[in-house]
Design an enzyme around this catalytic site. Structure first.
Site, short mmCIF file in Angstrom:
data_model
loop_
_atom_site.label_atom_id
_atom_site.label_comp_id
_atom_site.label_asym_id
_atom_site.label_seq_id
_atom_site.Cartn_x
_atom_site.Cartn_y
_atom_site.Cartn_z
N GLY A 38 66.72 -38.06 1.52
CA GLY A 38 66.87 -39.24 2.37
C GLY A 38 66.69 -38.98 3.84
O GLY A 38 66.43 -39.91 4.62
N ASP A 53 73.04 -33.03 -7.70
CA ASP A 53 71.93 -33.03 -6.73
C ASP A 53 72.13 -31.97 -5.65
O ASP A 53 71.23 -31.75 -4.83
CB ASP A 53 71.77 -34.42 -6.09
CG ASP A 53 73.05 -34.91 -5.43
OD1 ASP A 53 74.02 -35.18 -6.16
OD2 ASP A 53 73.08 -35.03 -4.19
N ASP A 105 72.64 -27.62 0.61
CA ASP A 105 73.08 -28.88 1.21
C ASP A 105 74.55 -28.85 1.63
O ASP A 105 75.45 -29.27 0.90
CB ASP A 105 72.85 -30.04 0.24
CG ASP A 105 71.39 -30.46 0.21
OD1 ASP A 105 70.58 -29.85 0.93
OD2 ASP A 105 71.05 -31.40 -0.53
#
Length: 529
Positions: A180, A376, A386
């Site tokens: 995103g 994810d 992440d």
């Protein structure tokens, strides 16, 4: 004998430092001016690190580049070519559902008046760039999102892309997620080591996977990701990396308040994650699951023959065959006995599981808590990935989580090994048809038509048997690696089968009871002569 002496010394040391650890006060450090960030970056990791190279390096222009990911996997059907994306308005490349694809061609949003705040010297070496390349205008423009290696007039070069994936968040299916606010620029190849990295910008603008977000990153969280990526690498913990940190002074990002924006240039050998397969399984895209699994084996790993052979005996943390399994199995070979025969897809699944078992063992040994272990955020290469509300434990509290929204403590330090296995079971479900097919995985009828009604019970039984067996291998690999690391942390030079129960466990129980600082405790051990 040495272990017994050290064990007693640890008990004495625990008592001797208790008063200090309990009474110590928190030091409030003043905020650092911007000029200090570059100095901080220079000290992040200067020794031998994961994938390090001591060659002199090349310029950014001369650095070999590729786009193997976008050359081998299907693009967004709305923008099938770089030209189609480039000719579209940047506003048209915003959030929407993308199906039948693993990425969308999308360029970074331009950054006005960017300022390069910090560069990791170790990252420069590992990518293969020369030490002074960060001073060039080309480097500064690239890491700010103001340069891409694609020529619109000739339509040649490499066009940036954002990945499409989904995921389970806090145990619930979240649907399509994707990059995103991260956009990959190209894959670099270190001229000396031949290691390929995917170079990516985080905070580079909206993509079709931004959902309701703005595609931006704030300086505060960008500094944290920049530092922890290189800190983990310096500790030899498998991780994605950070190359640079760029301030976007004209970007005012709205979060709880208005904050300055920033871009982190980061890199990894692959940004693929369990969530990539999750989304394909949820959509019933069995053809793309097979294509992606083949891509992972052949392009992310070192080919089918690099994967581990079936274990000759039940998995054990003390077995050499578990710790170092044989490899070099021909891709077409099926190993093992019914009902758990393993084909090449089962071997791929086991390698992914083993990599993640090793990584979570490192997390536990160094008290690193990710905070958001959704599928994810779980790497197919076993990389720390992440970084959101991460933390290293201070006072040893196994139930601690840095995620203030995690009221059930799902992602606490204590739960990390079991949560990673939960995520890997989801991957096993995505691989279920391929691993359950056994020797019939390459049968043309199976590939085209799927699982027949008569074959289904056998396939399901085989898949369940393999996943259950791999679960035992996960536990054994984790325990072997965790024990090895803890022996190093305690400074042991010999092994004792009672180390885990009588030394590690008792020491951890004592640290928890006395609220001792985890990593400071091990630093104090170095005082023992």
């Amino acid at each position: 004998m040495l272990n017994d002496i050290l064990y007693k010394s640890v008990k004495i040391l625990l008592l001797s430092i208790t008063s200090y650890m309990l009474l110590r006060t928190l030091l409030h450090r003043p905020s650092l001016p911007r000029s200090r960030l570059i100095q901080m970056a220079a000290h992040l990791s200067n020794g031998a690190v994961n994938g390090s190279s001591n060659n002199g390096g090349v310029s950014l222009q001369d650095l070999p580049k590729s786009n193997i990911f976008t050359s081998n996997l299907p693009p967004d059907p709305l923008y099938k070519t770089p030209s189609a994306s480039h000719n579209a308005s940047r506003e048209d490349l915003g959030p929407r559902m993308v199906k039948g694809a693993l990425y969308t061609f999308v360029r970074p949003e331009e950054t006005s008046d960017p300022e390069l705040l910090g560069v990791s010297p170790a990252a420069m070496r590992d990518i293969g760039l020369r030490p002074d390349e960060e001073d060039t205008a080309e480097f500064k423009a690239l890491v700010a999102g103001n340069k891409i290696y694609w020529d619109p007039s000739s339509e040649k070069g490499i066009y940036p892309w954002a990945q499409c994936y989904g995921g389970y968040q806090f145990g619930s299916w979240a649907g399509q997620l994707g990059d995103g606010r991260a956009i990959s620029l190209f894959e670099s190849i270190n001229p000396a080591t031949k290691t390929r990295y995917e170079i990516q910008l985080k905070g580079a603008g909206r993509t079709p996977y931004s959902r309701f977000a703005d595609g931006k990153a704030v300086l505060r969280s960008s500094i944290r990701e920049f530092i922890v990526s290189e800190a983990l690498n310096a500790l030899h913990i498998p991780t994605t990396r950070a190359l640079s940190l760029t301030l976007a002074p004209e970007s005012r990002v709205r979060r709880e308040r208005i904050e300055p924006g920033a871009i982190v240039a980061r890199f990894a050998q692959s940004w693929l994650r369990i969530g990539t397969f999750d989304l394909l399984r949820a959509r019933g895209d069995r053809k793309l699951i097979r294509q992606l699994a083949t891509y992972v084996a052949e392009n992310v790993y070192q080919g089918w023959t690099s994967l581990p052979s079936v274990l000759p005996e039940p998995a054990s943390s003390t077995s050499s065959s578990t710790i170092n399994p044989t490899r070099d199995v021909p891709p077409e070979t099926t190993e093992g006995k019914p009902p758990g025969e393993e084909n090449r897809f089962a071997r791929l699944y086991r390698e992914i599981v083993r990599r993640n078992a090793i990584t979570v063992a490192w997390w536990q040994a160094y008290a690193f808590t990710n905070g958001v272990l959704n599928t994810d955020n779980t790497s197919l290469l076993g990389l720390s990935l992440d970084f959101g509300p991460f933390a290293f434990l201070d006072n040893f509290d196994p139930s601690y989580t840095p995620n203030h929204d995690d009221h059930a403590l799902r992602y606490s330090y204590r739960n990390q090994p079991s949560i990673i296995w939960w995520n890997l079971v989801r991957l096993g479900e995505s691989f279920g048809e391929l691993i359950g097919a056994g020797a019939k995985a390459d049968d043309e009828t199976f590939i085209k038509e799927g699982v027949s009604k008569n074959f289904a019970p056998e396939l399901i039984k085989r898949a369940e048997t393999i996943i259950e067996r791999v679960g035992e291998e996960y536990k054994a690999v984790f325990l072997a690696e965790y024990t090895r690391l803890m022996r190093k942390r305690f400074g042991l030079i010999s092994e004792n089968e009672k180390d885990f129960d009588e030394l590690f466990s008792e020491a951890l129980d004592t640290m928890e009871a006395l609220e001792l600082d985890f990593n400071h405790f091990f630093r104090r051990l170095s005082d023992i002569k």
